[in-house]
Design an enzyme around this catalytic site. Structure first.
Site, PDB file in Angstrom:
ATOM      1  N   HIS A 156       1.549   0.387  -2.165  1.00  0.00           N
ATOM      2  CA  HIS A 156       1.177   1.169  -3.181  1.00  0.00           C
ATOM      3  C   HIS A 156       1.119   2.759  -3.092  1.00  0.00           C
ATOM      4  O   HIS A 156       0.282   3.661  -3.699  1.00  0.00           O
ATOM      5  CB  HIS A 156      -0.350   0.754  -3.522  1.00  0.00           C
ATOM      6  CG  HIS A 156      -0.474  -0.538  -3.975  1.00  0.00           C
ATOM      7  ND1 HIS A 156      -1.632  -1.572  -4.096  1.00  0.00           N
ATOM      8  CD2 HIS A 156       0.850  -1.489  -4.382  1.00  0.00           C
ATOM      9  CE1 HIS A 156      -1.198  -2.786  -4.470  1.00  0.00           C
ATOM     10  NE2 HIS A 156       0.146  -2.725  -4.753  1.00  0.00           N
ATOM     11  N   ASN A 161      -3.185  -0.582   1.058  1.00  0.00           N
ATOM     12  CA  ASN A 161      -3.852   0.638   0.998  1.00  0.00           C
ATOM     13  C   ASN A 161      -3.323   1.864   0.969  1.00  0.00           C
ATOM     14  O   ASN A 161      -2.166   1.921   1.481  1.00  0.00           O
ATOM     15  CB  ASN A 161      -4.760   0.526   2.494  1.00  0.00           C
ATOM     16  CG  ASN A 161      -5.848  -0.554   2.183  1.00  0.00           C
ATOM     17  OD1 ASN A 161      -6.054  -1.164   1.052  1.00  0.00           O
ATOM     18  ND2 ASN A 161      -6.421  -1.087   3.453  1.00  0.00           N
ATOM     19  N   VAL A 162      -3.778   2.942   0.342  1.00  0.00           N
ATOM     20  CA  VAL A 162      -3.196   4.196   0.418  1.00  0.00           C
ATOM     21  C   VAL A 162      -3.822   5.357   1.255  1.00  0.00           C
ATOM     22  O   VAL A 162      -3.654   6.469   1.258  1.00  0.00           O
ATOM     23  CB  VAL A 162      -3.239   4.669  -1.084  1.00  0.00           C
ATOM     24  CG1 VAL A 162      -2.264   3.988  -2.087  1.00  0.00           C
ATOM     25  CG2 VAL A 162      -4.595   4.931  -1.760  1.00  0.00           C
ATOM     26  N   ASP A 163      -4.652   4.540   2.225  1.00  0.00           N
ATOM     27  CA  ASP A 163      -5.441   5.652   2.872  1.00  0.00           C
ATOM     28  C   ASP A 163      -5.081   6.264   4.293  1.00  0.00           C
ATOM     29  O   ASP A 163      -5.659   6.855   4.813  1.00  0.00           O
ATOM     30  CB  ASP A 163      -6.817   4.954   3.367  1.00  0.00           C
ATOM     31  CG  ASP A 163      -6.797   3.538   3.779  1.00  0.00           C
ATOM     32  OD1 ASP A 163      -5.884   3.400   4.593  1.00  0.00           O
ATOM     33  OD2 ASP A 163      -7.887   2.900   3.726  1.00  0.00           O
ATOM     34  N   ASN A 204     -11.258 -12.794   5.575  1.00  0.00           N
ATOM     35  CA  ASN A 204     -11.912 -12.415   4.540  1.00  0.00           C
ATOM     36  C   ASN A 204     -13.169 -13.128   4.464  1.00  0.00           C
ATOM     37  O   ASN A 204     -13.471 -14.294   4.701  1.00  0.00           O
ATOM     38  CB  ASN A 204     -11.333 -12.640   3.239  1.00  0.00           C
ATOM     39  CG  ASN A 204     -11.481 -11.676   2.130  1.00  0.00           C
ATOM     40  OD1 ASN A 204     -12.808 -11.511   1.940  1.00  0.00           O
ATOM     41  ND2 ASN A 204     -10.526 -11.422   1.147  1.00  0.00           N
ATOM     42  N   PRO A 205     -14.323 -12.293   4.562  1.00  0.00           N
ATOM     43  CA  PRO A 205     -15.753 -12.860   4.400  1.00  0.00           C
ATOM     44  C   PRO A 205     -15.772 -13.670   3.034  1.00  0.00           C
ATOM     45  O   PRO A 205     -16.726 -14.778   2.999  1.00  0.00           O
ATOM     46  CB  PRO A 205     -16.689 -11.709   4.208  1.00  0.00           C
ATOM     47  CG  PRO A 205     -15.812 -10.559   4.735  1.00  0.00           C
ATOM     48  CD  PRO A 205     -14.685 -10.735   4.451  1.00  0.00           C
ATOM     49  N   CYS A 265      11.491  21.144 -11.756  1.00  0.00           N
ATOM     50  CA  CYS A 265      11.895  20.596 -12.937  1.00  0.00           C
ATOM     51  C   CYS A 265      10.754  21.010 -13.824  1.00  0.00           C
ATOM     52  O   CYS A 265      10.596  20.987 -15.093  1.00  0.00           O
ATOM     53  CB  CYS A 265      12.203  19.166 -13.050  1.00  0.00           C
ATOM     54  SG  CYS A 265      10.578  18.318 -13.208  1.00  0.00           S
ATOM     55  N   CYS A 285      10.550  14.245 -12.337  1.00  0.00           N
ATOM     56  CA  CYS A 285      11.675  14.141 -11.664  1.00  0.00           C
ATOM     57  C   CYS A 285      11.323  13.149 -10.419  1.00  0.00           C
ATOM     58  O   CYS A 285      12.318  12.918  -9.708  1.00  0.00           O
ATOM     59  CB  CYS A 285      12.177  15.258 -11.250  1.00  0.00           C
ATOM     60  SG  CYS A 285      11.612  16.173 -10.179  1.00  0.00           S
ATOM     61  N   CYS A 317       6.638  14.440  -8.458  1.00  0.00           N
ATOM     62  CA  CYS A 317       6.430  14.924  -9.947  1.00  0.00           C
ATOM     63  C   CYS A 317       6.385  13.981 -10.790  1.00  0.00           C
ATOM     64  O   CYS A 317       7.266  13.010 -10.707  1.00  0.00           O
ATOM     65  CB  CYS A 317       7.703  15.835  -9.997  1.00  0.00           C
ATOM     66  SG  CYS A 317       8.236  16.409 -11.587  1.00  0.00           S
TER      67      CYS A 317
HETATM   68  N1  APR Z   1     -13.159  -7.552   6.221  1.00  0.00           N
HETATM   69  C1  APR Z   1     -12.289  -8.276   5.558  1.00  0.00           C
HETATM   70  N2  APR Z   1     -12.344  -8.416   4.228  1.00  0.00           N
HETATM   71  C2  APR Z   1     -13.271  -7.685   3.589  1.00  0.00           C
HETATM   72  C3  APR Z   1     -14.286  -6.649   4.414  1.00  0.00           C
HETATM   73  C4  APR Z   1     -14.435  -6.942   5.726  1.00  0.00           C
HETATM   74  N3  APR Z   1     -15.007  -6.079   6.359  1.00  0.00           N
HETATM   75  N4  APR Z   1     -15.174  -6.321   3.370  1.00  0.00           N
HETATM   76  C5  APR Z   1     -14.666  -6.594   2.082  1.00  0.00           C
HETATM   77  N5  APR Z   1     -13.616  -7.592   2.180  1.00  0.00           N
HETATM   78  C6  APR Z   1     -12.660  -8.432   1.254  1.00  0.00           C
HETATM   79  C7  APR Z   1     -13.343  -8.827  -0.042  1.00  0.00           C
HETATM   80  O1  APR Z   1     -13.944  -9.880   0.069  1.00  0.00           O
HETATM   81  C8  APR Z   1     -12.278  -8.548  -1.003  1.00  0.00           C
HETATM   82  O2  APR Z   1     -11.702  -9.851  -1.099  1.00  0.00           O
HETATM   83  O3  APR Z   1     -11.819  -7.370   1.076  1.00  0.00           O
HETATM   84  C9  APR Z   1     -11.234  -7.644  -0.326  1.00  0.00           C
HETATM   85  C10 APR Z   1     -10.924  -6.246  -1.056  1.00  0.00           C
HETATM   86  O4  APR Z   1     -10.428  -6.883  -2.623  1.00  0.00           O
HETATM   87  P1  APR Z   1     -10.054  -5.509  -3.395  1.00  0.00           P
HETATM   88  O5  APR Z   1     -11.108  -4.663  -3.630  1.00  0.00           O
HETATM   89  O6  APR Z   1      -9.525  -6.386  -4.547  1.00  0.00           O
HETATM   90  O7  APR Z   1      -8.853  -4.885  -2.754  1.00  0.00           O
HETATM   91  P2  APR Z   1      -7.203  -5.249  -2.850  1.00  0.00           P
HETATM   92  O8  APR Z   1      -7.007  -6.619  -2.746  1.00  0.00           O
HETATM   93  O9  APR Z   1      -6.433  -4.382  -1.541  1.00  0.00           O
HETATM   94  O10 APR Z   1      -6.540  -4.739  -4.160  1.00  0.00           O
HETATM   95  C11 APR Z   1      -5.516  -4.738  -4.536  1.00  0.00           C
HETATM   96  O11 APR Z   1      -5.861  -3.498  -6.475  1.00  0.00           O
HETATM   97  O12 APR Z   1      -6.709  -1.757  -7.719  1.00  0.00           O
HETATM   98  C12 APR Z   1      -5.874  -2.232  -7.112  1.00  0.00           C
HETATM   99  O13 APR Z   1      -4.258  -0.669  -6.231  1.00  0.00           O
HETATM  100  C13 APR Z   1      -5.543  -1.103  -5.783  1.00  0.00           C
HETATM  101  O14 APR Z   1      -4.276  -1.675  -3.840  1.00  0.00           O
HETATM  102  C14 APR Z   1      -5.372  -2.183  -4.669  1.00  0.00           C
HETATM  103  C15 APR Z   1      -5.252  -3.422  -5.356  1.00  0.00           C
END
Ligand code: APR
Length: 278
Positions: free
Chosen positions: A147, A130-132, A242-243, A179, A158, A155
């Protein structure tokens, strides 16, 4: 380097509630919770990999899935070097919108639980896609941002990094004072290499760790998705939260079908009750 003696063929998968009656599932989840508590207690090192799902409960949209950003927008038009070169204004408008989205949200109980979890280990590394910046906002330490970070700029030519706040006007993108190159967000776009130092550190920690959590990631974007596989191959106990099931679920020692903002605080509470850190 496993932290517990266990049958490597054994898999623990929590079934989605809709498939079976509720109470056996609750009981099953509870047993699994206790086994994960034991794993934490018995391991001295831990790597956590997070993805967009950990921030979903804060209100940050994920990338994939029915409501995911990549279902509504085209990544090749917004998150590639080619897109920035051909239309920097659109790319900057997209990143300004995303900065606004993440600027308005706060860490959720899952982020805070991960901050607390680090106390149970001698070695704890939080690797995030995550970039947040929400893990840092929650107080986590030892974070590897694979990421990049949406608030930083760099830049295009450079690579000079600008960490200070810059209000970018997409109609008038500033140039690098060193640059003259165009300023871009300091995030890793599709097709770009990750920072070698950061990804190498993530791999070396994953190779050595006893316990690995993969949380809220679809586990399909490499090299991040290779980290849990590497850890597991080197003998770590692998927990996935992960759900939705992912390509990693079958490999995990424990697949927990739950939201991270619900399961992680429960795990930390249970740890506090049964085995306080120290
Ligand atoms: N708790 C846990 N997992 C969850 C929740 C939650 N509340 N809500 C959703 N998810 C899960 C989804 O089921 C999914 O498997 O989070 C996952 C999110 O997947 P992605 O959207 O693909 O995100 P990510 O795996 O971080 O993507 C990787 O892809 O586009 C690029 O650079 C972007 O860093 C990112 C990379």
């Amino acid at each position: 380097m496993a932290c517990q003696e266990r049958d490597p063929t054994e898999r623990r998968i929590a079934k989605p509630v809709s498939l079976v009656a509720f109470w056996p599932v609750a009981l099953y989840l509870l047993c699994m919770l206790d086994e994960i508590v034991n794993a934490v207690r018995n391991c001295r090192s831990c790597v956590v990999l997070t993805g967009a799902g950990i921030s979903a409960e804060s209100g940050v949209p994920t990338f994939r899935g029915s409501e995911g950003l990549w279902g509504k927008f085209k990544p090749e038009e917004l998150a590639t070097m080619a897109a920035f070169i051909s239309n920097p204004k659109i790319v900057w408008e997209w990143y300004k919108w995303r900065r606004q989205v993440v600027g308005e949200v706060k860490p959720n109980p899952g982020h805070y639980a991960l901050r607390d979890l680090q106390q149970w280990f001698d070695q704890f590394t939080l690797v995030t896609q995550n970039v947040d910046g929400l893990h840092r906002a929650a107080g986590s330490e030892n974070i590897l941002e694979l990421h990049g970070n949406i608030y930083r700029n760099k830049c295009l030519d450079c690579n000079h990094q600008f960490s200070e706040d810059m209000d970018i006007d997409p109609d008038n993108i500033p140039s690098c004072p060193h640059c003259g190159g165009k300023i871009r967000p300091d995030v890793v776009w599709f097709g770009e290499m990750l920072d070698a130092q950061i990804i190498n550190k993530a791999f070396s920690e994953s190779e050595q760790t006893e316990l690995f959590f993969s949380i809220g990631t679809s586990a399909i974007v490499h090299p991040a998705a290779s980290l849990p596989i590497t850890a597991k191959r080197r003998g770590a106990t692998l927990v996935e939260i992960n759900p939705e099931m992912t390509p990693l679920s079958g490999l995990a020692d424990y697949y927990v079908s739950a939201k991270s903002g619900e399961f992680l605080p429960t795990l930390v509470e249970r740890l506090k009750q049964t085995s306080p850190p120290g």
